[in-house]
Design a protein around this motif. Structure first.
Motif, PDB file in Angstrom:
ATOM      1  N   ALA A   1       0.823  -1.214   0.000  1.00 33.91           N
ATOM      2  CA  ALA A   1       0.000   0.000   0.000  1.00 33.91           C
ATOM      3  C   ALA A   1       0.853   1.257   0.000  1.00 33.91           C
ATOM      4  CB  ALA A   1      -0.937  -0.010   1.212  1.00 33.91           C
ATOM      5  N   VAL A   2       1.854   1.337   0.891  1.00 39.94           N
ATOM      6  CA  VAL A   2       2.650   2.573   0.949  1.00 39.94           C
ATOM      7  C   VAL A   2       3.472   2.736  -0.331  1.00 39.94           C
ATOM      8  CG1 VAL A   2       2.726   2.764   3.465  1.00 39.94           C
ATOM      9  CG2 VAL A   2       4.458   1.386   2.296  1.00 39.94           C
ATOM     10  N   TRP A   3       3.967   1.644  -0.866  1.00 41.12           N
ATOM     11  CA  TRP A   3       4.743   1.742  -2.104  1.00 41.12           C
ATOM     12  C   TRP A   3       3.862   2.214  -3.264  1.00 41.12           C
ATOM     13  CZ3 TRP A   3       5.067  -0.428  -7.007  1.00 41.12           C
ATOM     14  CH2 TRP A   3       6.282  -0.259  -7.677  1.00 41.12           C
ATOM     15  N   THR A   4       2.634   1.676  -3.345  1.00 42.88           N
ATOM     16  CA  THR A   4       1.714   2.080  -4.410  1.00 42.88           C
ATOM     17  C   THR A   4       1.356   3.551  -4.282  1.00 42.88           C
ATOM     18  OG1 THR A   4       0.801  -0.152  -4.525  1.00 42.88           O
ATOM     19  CG2 THR A   4      -0.536   1.610  -5.459  1.00 42.88           C
TER      20      THR A   4
ATOM     21  N   ALA B   1       4.300   5.865   9.876  1.00 43.95           N
ATOM     22  CA  ALA B   1       5.549   6.630   9.848  1.00 43.95           C
ATOM     23  C   ALA B   1       6.142   6.805  11.233  1.00 43.95           C
ATOM     24  CB  ALA B   1       5.308   8.002   9.213  1.00 43.95           C
ATOM     25  N   THR B   2       5.296   6.764  12.260  1.00 43.61           N
ATOM     26  CA  THR B   2       5.782   7.023  13.624  1.00 43.61           C
ATOM     27  C   THR B   2       5.835   5.771  14.483  1.00 43.61           C
ATOM     28  OG1 THR B   2       3.524   7.556  14.331  1.00 43.61           O
ATOM     29  CG2 THR B   2       4.913   9.385  13.596  1.00 43.61           C
ATOM     30  N   SER B   3       5.204   4.691  14.017  1.00 44.90           N
ATOM     31  CA  SER B   3       5.123   3.470  14.822  1.00 44.90           C
ATOM     32  C   SER B   3       6.505   2.865  15.019  1.00 44.90           C
ATOM     33  CB  SER B   3       4.205   2.449  14.142  1.00 44.90           C
ATOM     34  OG  SER B   3       4.256   1.227  14.836  1.00 44.90           O
ATOM     35  N   ARG B   4       6.784   2.434  16.246  1.00 44.78           N
ATOM     36  CA  ARG B   4       8.073   1.799  16.552  1.00 44.78           C
ATOM     37  C   ARG B   4       7.932   0.295  16.766  1.00 44.78           C
ATOM     38  NH1 ARG B   4      11.192   5.910  20.729  1.00 44.78           N
ATOM     39  NH2 ARG B   4      11.187   7.739  19.348  1.00 44.78           N
TER      40      ARG B   4
ATOM     41  N   GLN C   1       8.091   2.059   7.244  1.00 46.18           N
ATOM     42  CA  GLN C   1       8.217   3.343   7.934  1.00 46.18           C
ATOM     43  C   GLN C   1       8.871   4.392   7.033  1.00 46.18           C
ATOM     44  OE1 GLN C   1      10.959   3.769  11.370  1.00 46.18           O
ATOM     45  NE2 GLN C   1       9.089   4.209  12.538  1.00 46.18           N
ATOM     46  N   LEU C   2       9.926   3.985   6.309  1.00 37.86           N
ATOM     47  CA  LEU C   2      10.594   4.920   5.411  1.00 37.86           C
ATOM     48  C   LEU C   2       9.682   5.360   4.273  1.00 37.86           C
ATOM     49  CD1 LEU C   2      14.155   3.332   5.195  1.00 37.86           C
ATOM     50  CD2 LEU C   2      13.555   5.521   6.248  1.00 37.86           C
ATOM     51  N   LEU C   3       8.938   4.426   3.712  1.00 35.26           N
ATOM     52  CA  LEU C   3       8.024   4.791   2.629  1.00 35.26           C
ATOM     53  C   LEU C   3       6.896   5.683   3.141  1.00 35.26           C
ATOM     54  CD1 LEU C   3       7.844   1.347   0.794  1.00 35.26           C
ATOM     55  CD2 LEU C   3       8.702   3.481  -0.182  1.00 35.26           C
ATOM     56  N   ALA C   4       6.392   5.398   4.326  1.00 34.66           N
ATOM     57  CA  ALA C   4       5.339   6.237   4.900  1.00 34.66           C
ATOM     58  C   ALA C   4       5.845   7.663   5.119  1.00 34.66           C
ATOM     59  CB  ALA C   4       4.847   5.635   6.214  1.00 34.66           C
TER      60      ALA C   4
ATOM     61  N   VAL D   1      15.346  15.728   3.489  1.00 29.72           N
ATOM     62  CA  VAL D   1      15.332  14.371   4.017  1.00 29.72           C
ATOM     63  C   VAL D   1      15.682  13.372   2.919  1.00 29.72           C
ATOM     64  CG1 VAL D   1      13.915  12.591   5.070  1.00 29.72           C
ATOM     65  CG2 VAL D   1      13.644  14.972   5.776  1.00 29.72           C
ATOM     66  N   ALA D   2      15.098  13.594   1.751  1.00 26.62           N
ATOM     67  CA  ALA D   2      15.291  12.629   0.677  1.00 26.62           C
ATOM     68  C   ALA D   2      16.725  12.614   0.187  1.00 26.62           C
ATOM     69  CB  ALA D   2      14.358  12.938  -0.489  1.00 26.62           C
ATOM     70  N   SER D   3      17.393  13.768   0.193  1.00 17.92           N
ATOM     71  CA  SER D   3      18.732  13.768  -0.350  1.00 17.92           C
ATOM     72  C   SER D   3      19.696  12.968   0.506  1.00 17.92           C
ATOM     73  CB  SER D   3      19.253  15.196  -0.520  1.00 17.92           C
ATOM     74  OG  SER D   3      18.869  16.018   0.528  1.00 17.92           O
ATOM     75  N   SER D   4      19.437  12.872   1.782  1.00 21.98           N
ATOM     76  CA  SER D   4      20.337  12.095   2.624  1.00 21.98           C
ATOM     77  C   SER D   4      20.011  10.600   2.577  1.00 21.98           C
ATOM     78  CB  SER D   4      20.253  12.584   4.079  1.00 21.98           C
ATOM     79  OG  SER D   4      18.953  12.355   4.570  1.00 21.98           O
ATOM     80  N   THR D   5      18.800  10.266   2.151  1.00 21.32           N
ATOM     81  CA  THR D   5      18.406   8.858   2.144  1.00 21.32           C
ATOM     82  C   THR D   5      17.930   8.411   0.761  1.00 21.32           C
ATOM     83  OG1 THR D   5      16.162   9.443   2.807  1.00 21.32           O
ATOM     84  CG2 THR D   5      17.717   8.915   4.567  1.00 21.32           C
ATOM     85  N   GLY D   6      18.287   9.134  -0.263  1.00 22.14           N
ATOM     86  CA  GLY D   6      17.808   8.813  -1.613  1.00 22.14           C
ATOM     87  C   GLY D   6      18.172   7.408  -2.038  1.00 22.14           C
ATOM     88  N   ARG D   7      19.405   6.992  -1.711  1.00 25.42           N
ATOM     89  CA  ARG D   7      19.824   5.649  -2.084  1.00 25.42           C
ATOM     90  C   ARG D   7      18.969   4.607  -1.384  1.00 25.42           C
ATOM     91  NH1 ARG D   7      26.007   4.654  -1.442  1.00 25.42           N
ATOM     92  NH2 ARG D   7      25.951   6.347  -2.947  1.00 25.42           N
TER      93      ARG D   7
END
Length: 621
Positions: free
Chosen positions: A493-496, A526-529, A563-566, A595-601
């Motif tokens: 779902a989050v990927w779609t 996104a916040t769930s641990r 979590q990252l995708l959310a 945020v995205a530039s530091s984790t784009g990969r």
């Protein structure tokens, strides 16, 4: 089973008057007289109890071989006309007669025992009372009639599961294998039938292989007798169920495939059917998948597939399905003209298994080649699936949605599939009782939503058309998956949603941004641990595996990706927009905010891993 008939009365009368009457014991003389009377009234006499059986027993245990012959012939004639469950008091005299040194007595006694062995209860009792040992001795007889009746009796005994292992361990398999080469067709037919009856368990199949049965069975595929062909083809089909045996066959029997391919053109329908099933089992291995095509096996398989006889259709469909697993066979199968017959079989409502074989084959054919995917769509497969998928059995639904998921991997076909309205049937199936159907349908929707090289002309209006309908539309489906207890469903779902946001379609972006259902659920992910548990659905295997199943994802790892995708979704929907399009999103690439530039990969790896998860191309036999 050889038929032994005799004129028992005339035998008794001539022998009593001419030969041995003075030598008979009193009880034997009485038994002869009684039996003559019973035979005159045979239609109303029960020979399996009381005085008639006592008379037969007396003659059976006599030291006079002529009396034994008469008793054996009487048993053979009586059991030829009537078979019923009998007790030890009937079987004991017959088994005693089996041990006679006289050929005529052996022949008639084994015929009687074979007749009685048609009855289920008798099969067990004969073996329990030690019937196998004298039957094995008779199989070694130089007399063909004795051989024939003894082997026929073993064949009947071997139809009972409880007897098979006992027969295998009795030493019967070696003489049976030898007699399968007999020049007498009756013996050969009985022996191959017995060998077939011994191929229904792993242990017994191995015993047969050890007894040297494989080369005999393969050589007899070329027999002129249809029954022998059928028995040997079916026995080899059963033997080929085991992977170890398939390897042995591959090493020692180079003519096996060509012989089986030739038998698919047999005048006998049952031989054609078993030849295709034997090839189906062999085609569990890559070597045989290729060899069947090289041996021109596709031509007769196509003919069988278009038959009106269900067993032929089913066996051919099962065989083609396995042959299609090998990527090198995809194009030859399509070029041989299989697409239209396979698509027609999708509507074969009389047999769910035929439908499953047909759709699974189409899915396999679509696995490796853009050209083949296009040919399958052009042939009308997707339209047929769309018309049928909501009504077919759940197993067929699973295969059909998996096929759409594979076709939807093609960037060139996504637009055409969306124009056909395929989402209208996929969305209701995301709420199927079957987790496999749910997962495959969602994977298909996810594949349709993604594109490696997006352009400004890409049309995502099809997703807007189904945003709220049918059955709550994409909106409800995405919410259900986001709030699922299954980590893989959350992942899909989050990927779609990321793909839909990256489309640049203003209406889609607005629908997602303004959803009171999706945004809170995304915020929670996104916040769930706490790692989300993974249920029974996971990543589909590639089409080269032999059974479709979903591999469980690691709960912890899956949660991190979710979590990252959310969070990525939150970035996009919270950005300042220009006409509703995220500023930093171009094509299918993740945006380059702080945020995205530091984790784009990391995001790119996530996208790649989930895209692979959507490649549901499993295949099974």
């Amino acid at each position: 089973m050889g038929v032994v008939s005799s004129c028992c009365e005339s035998c008794f009368r001539s022998r009593r008057s001419q030969q041995y009457e003075p030598l008979l014991l009193e009880n034997e003389r009485e038994a002869v007289a009684d039996l003559l009377q019973y035979l005159e009234n045979r239609t109303t006499t029960n020979f399996f109890q009381g005085s008639p059986l006592t008379a037969l027993t007396t003659l059976s245990f006599s030291d006079n071989v002529d009396l034994q012959r008469s008793a054996a012939l009487a048993f053979a004639e009586i059991t030829e006309k009537e078979v019923r469950p009998v007790g030890r008091d009937t079987l004991d005299p017959i088994l005693f007669l089996l041990s006679s040194q006289d050929t005529e007595v052996q022949r008639a006694a084994s015929a009687a025992l074979g007749n009685l062995a048609v009855n289920t209860e008798n099969k067990l009792l004969i073996v329990k009372l030690g019937g196998l040992e004298p039957l094995i001795r008779q199989m070694l007889s130089p007399n063909v009639e004795v051989q024939c009746n003894a082997v026929g009796c073993i064949t009947n005994l071997a139809t009972h599961d409880d007897n098979k292992t006992k027969i295998a361990k009795s030493g019967a398999l070696v003489p049976l294998t030898r007699l399968a080469r007999s020049k007498d067709m009756r013996v050969q037919r009985n022996a191959t039938g017995a060998l077939l009856n011994m191929t229904h368990s792993d242990e017994n199949r191995q015993q047969l292989v050890n007894a040297g049965a494989i080369p005999v069975l393969v050589s007899l595929l070329n027999s002129v007798d249809t029954d022998v062909q059928y028995y040997c083809t079916t026995a080899l089909s059963n033997i080929a169920v085991d992977g170890v045996n398939r390897k042995k066959l591959a090493q020692t029997e180079p003519k096996l495939v060509s012989s089986l391919v030739a038998l698919m053109d047999s005048p006998s329908l049952k031989v054609q059917c078993q030849a295709a099933l034997a090839l189906r089992n062999l085609a569990s291995d890559e070597k045989y998948q290729l060899e069947i095509v090289k041996a021109d096996g596709l031509t007769p398989l196509l003919r069988l597939l278009q038959s009106t006889y269900l067993p032929l259709i089913l066996s051919a469909a099962a065989c083609v399905r396995n042959v299609s697993i090998h990527p090198q066979n995809e194009s030859p199968i399509i070029e041989s003209g299989f697409l239209q017959p396979l698509i027609s079989l999708l509507s074969f409502k009389d047999n769910e298994e035929v439908q499953c074989h047909a759709i699974s084959t189409l899915r396999n054919l679509a696995a490796s080649s853009e050209k083949n995917k296009t040919a399958i769509v052009k042939a009308g497969a997707v339209q047929t699936i769309k018309e049928l998928v909501l009504e077919v059995p759940m197993n067929v639904q699973s295969e059909m949605t998996a096929c759409i998921a594979v076709l939807a991997l093609s960037d060139e076909l996504k637009g055409r599939l969306l124009e056909m309205g395929i989402c209208e049937v996929l969305i209701p199936l995301t709420n199927s009782p079957s987790s496999e159907v749910q997962g495959n349908s969602a994977a298909a929707l996810g594949n349709l939503s993604s594109k490696d090289g997006r352009t400004a002309s890409d049309d995502y209006s099809a997703f807007n058309d189904v945003w709220d309908k049918p059955d709550g539309g994409m909106h409800r489906y995405l919410y259900n998956f986001l709030t699922s207890v299954d980590a893989t469903f959350q992942h899909i779902a989050v990927w779609t949603i990321v793909q839909l946001l990256e489309s640049g379609d203003p209406q889609l972006i607005s629908n997602i941004r303004n959803s009171n259902l999706l945004i809170p659920a995304i915020r929670q992910l996104a916040t769930s641990r706490t790692p989300t548990p993974t249920a029974s659905v996971g990543t589909p295997r590639s089409h080269h595996s032999q059974t479709q199943s979903y591999q469980d994802t690691e709960a912890g790892d899956g949660h991190g990706e979710i979590q990252l995708l959310a969070r990525r979704i939150q970035e996009i929907v919270e950005e300042d927009t220009d006409g509703g399009v995220p500023r930093s999103v171009t094509g299918s690439h993740i945006g380059t905010s702080s945020v995205a530039s530091s984790t784009g990969r990391e995001h790119e790896e996530l996208r790649r891993s989930v895209r692979e998860a959507f490649s549901s191309t499993g295949s099974y036999h």
